[in-house]
Design a protein around this motif. Structure first.
Motif, short mmCIF file in Angstrom:
data_model
loop_
_atom_site.label_atom_id
_atom_site.label_comp_id
_atom_site.label_asym_id
_atom_site.label_seq_id
_atom_site.Cartn_x
_atom_site.Cartn_y
_atom_site.Cartn_z
N HIS A 106 -0.02 0.11 -1.00
CA HIS A 106 -0.70 1.41 -1.07
C HIS A 106 0.00 2.37 -2.03
O HIS A 106 -0.20 3.58 -1.97
CB HIS A 106 -0.82 2.00 0.34
CG HIS A 106 -1.75 1.21 1.19
ND1 HIS A 106 -3.12 1.32 1.10
CD2 HIS A 106 -1.52 0.27 2.14
CE1 HIS A 106 -3.69 0.49 1.96
NE2 HIS A 106 -2.74 -0.16 2.59
N ASN A 107 0.83 1.80 -2.91
CA ASN A 107 1.46 2.53 -4.02
C ASN A 107 2.45 3.60 -3.58
O ASN A 107 2.66 4.57 -4.30
CB ASN A 107 0.39 3.12 -4.94
CG ASN A 107 0.86 3.21 -6.37
OD1 ASN A 107 1.71 2.43 -6.80
ND2 ASN A 107 0.35 4.18 -7.11
N TYR A 108 3.06 3.44 -2.43
CA TYR A 108 4.09 4.38 -1.99
C TYR A 108 5.48 4.00 -2.50
O TYR A 108 6.42 4.78 -2.36
CB TYR A 108 4.12 4.49 -0.46
CG TYR A 108 2.98 5.29 0.09
CD1 TYR A 108 3.00 6.68 0.06
CD2 TYR A 108 1.88 4.66 0.66
CE1 TYR A 108 1.95 7.43 0.56
CE2 TYR A 108 0.82 5.40 1.17
CZ TYR A 108 0.87 6.78 1.12
OH TYR A 108 -0.17 7.51 1.62
N ASN A 142 17.35 12.95 4.94
CA ASN A 142 15.92 13.23 4.89
C ASN A 142 15.31 12.56 3.66
O ASN A 142 15.91 12.59 2.58
CB ASN A 142 15.67 14.74 4.85
CG ASN A 142 15.68 15.33 6.23
OD1 ASN A 142 16.68 15.25 6.92
ND2 ASN A 142 14.57 15.89 6.63
N SER A 143 14.15 11.97 3.86
CA SER A 143 13.47 11.25 2.79
C SER A 143 11.98 11.50 2.91
O SER A 143 11.48 11.86 3.98
CB SER A 143 13.76 9.75 2.89
OG SER A 143 15.15 9.50 2.79
N PHE A 201 8.66 8.49 -4.47
CA PHE A 201 9.05 8.90 -3.13
C PHE A 201 10.44 8.37 -2.79
O PHE A 201 10.80 7.26 -3.16
CB PHE A 201 8.06 8.36 -2.09
CG PHE A 201 6.65 8.79 -2.33
CD1 PHE A 201 6.21 10.05 -1.91
CD2 PHE A 201 5.75 7.96 -2.97
CE1 PHE A 201 4.91 10.45 -2.13
CE2 PHE A 201 4.44 8.36 -3.19
CZ PHE A 201 4.02 9.61 -2.78
N THR A 202 11.20 9.18 -2.05
CA THR A 202 12.47 8.69 -1.52
C THR A 202 12.16 7.99 -0.20
O THR A 202 11.20 8.33 0.49
CB THR A 202 13.46 9.85 -1.28
OG1 THR A 202 12.86 10.80 -0.39
CG2 THR A 202 13.84 10.51 -2.58
N VAL A 203 12.98 6.99 0.14
CA VAL A 203 12.73 6.17 1.32
C VAL A 203 14.00 6.03 2.14
O VAL A 203 15.09 5.84 1.59
CB VAL A 203 12.23 4.75 0.91
CG1 VAL A 203 11.97 3.88 2.13
CG2 VAL A 203 10.98 4.84 0.03
#
Length: 172
Positions: free
Chosen positions: A84-86, A129-130, A91-93
């Motif tokens: 789903h292209n995340y 935090n991400s 984005f940080t994970v």
């Protein structure tokens, strides 16, 4: 032809390396959200009735240090995020309960800003935090409801945009 069309419709033939290896094939079908019936036909997992849910018995102790598995591909939840292209680098994970860190190493190798923590295998990992927090198959190994709730709440506190929670369900 119908069976082939069913598989094409859900993308089973996109990567031909999985064809011919039963366990990989069954895993791929499951990751797509389907299962095979006795005749080899595809059905959505959501349509399957769970015959019996077995409660965790009092006094049963899960040996948590033995529950992390070695992977040679991304975990199911991370595969869904990628699909789903995340996992495109925007984005940080945080992998909360990262086990032995296989997803961490794979995603770091692809330039993803990822951190991970696991109470057994990676206790010194960074809990920061991400954008996305993955809580993949962690709740399954926590016997006490109160601790499960606290773990879920704590993971949520680190999620700035999205919390992904994955658990094994009865019969899977």
């Amino acid at each position: 032809k119908e069976i082939t069309a069913e598989g094409e419709k859900i993308g089973l033939y996109e990567n031909p390396r999985n064809i011919g290896f039963r366990k990989n094939w069954e895993r791929l079908i499951s990751n797509k959200g389907y299962y095979l019936d006795e005749e080899g036909r595809l059905h959505p997992k959501a349509d399957r009735e769970v015959a019996e849910i077995v409660p965790i018995s009092e006094g049963v102790e899960v040996e948590r240090h033995k529950t992390a598995i070695d992977r040679n591909q991304l975990s199911g939840p991370m595969q869904v995020l990628a699909r789903h292209n995340y996992l495109n680098g925007e984005f940080t994970v945080l992998d909360y309960g990262c086990g032995k860190g296989d997803d961490l190493r794979e995603l770091e190798a692809h330039g993803i800003d990822i951190s991970g923590w696991d109470p057994v295998h990676f206790p010194d990992g960074e809990l920061i935090n991400s954008d996305i927090v993955n809580l993949g198959f962690v709740l399954n190994v926590i016997e006490e409801r109160g601790e499960r709730n606290e773990t879920l709440k704590r993971a949520w506190e680190y999620a700035d945009k999205l919390l992904v929670v994955s658990v094994m369900i009865a019969g899977e």
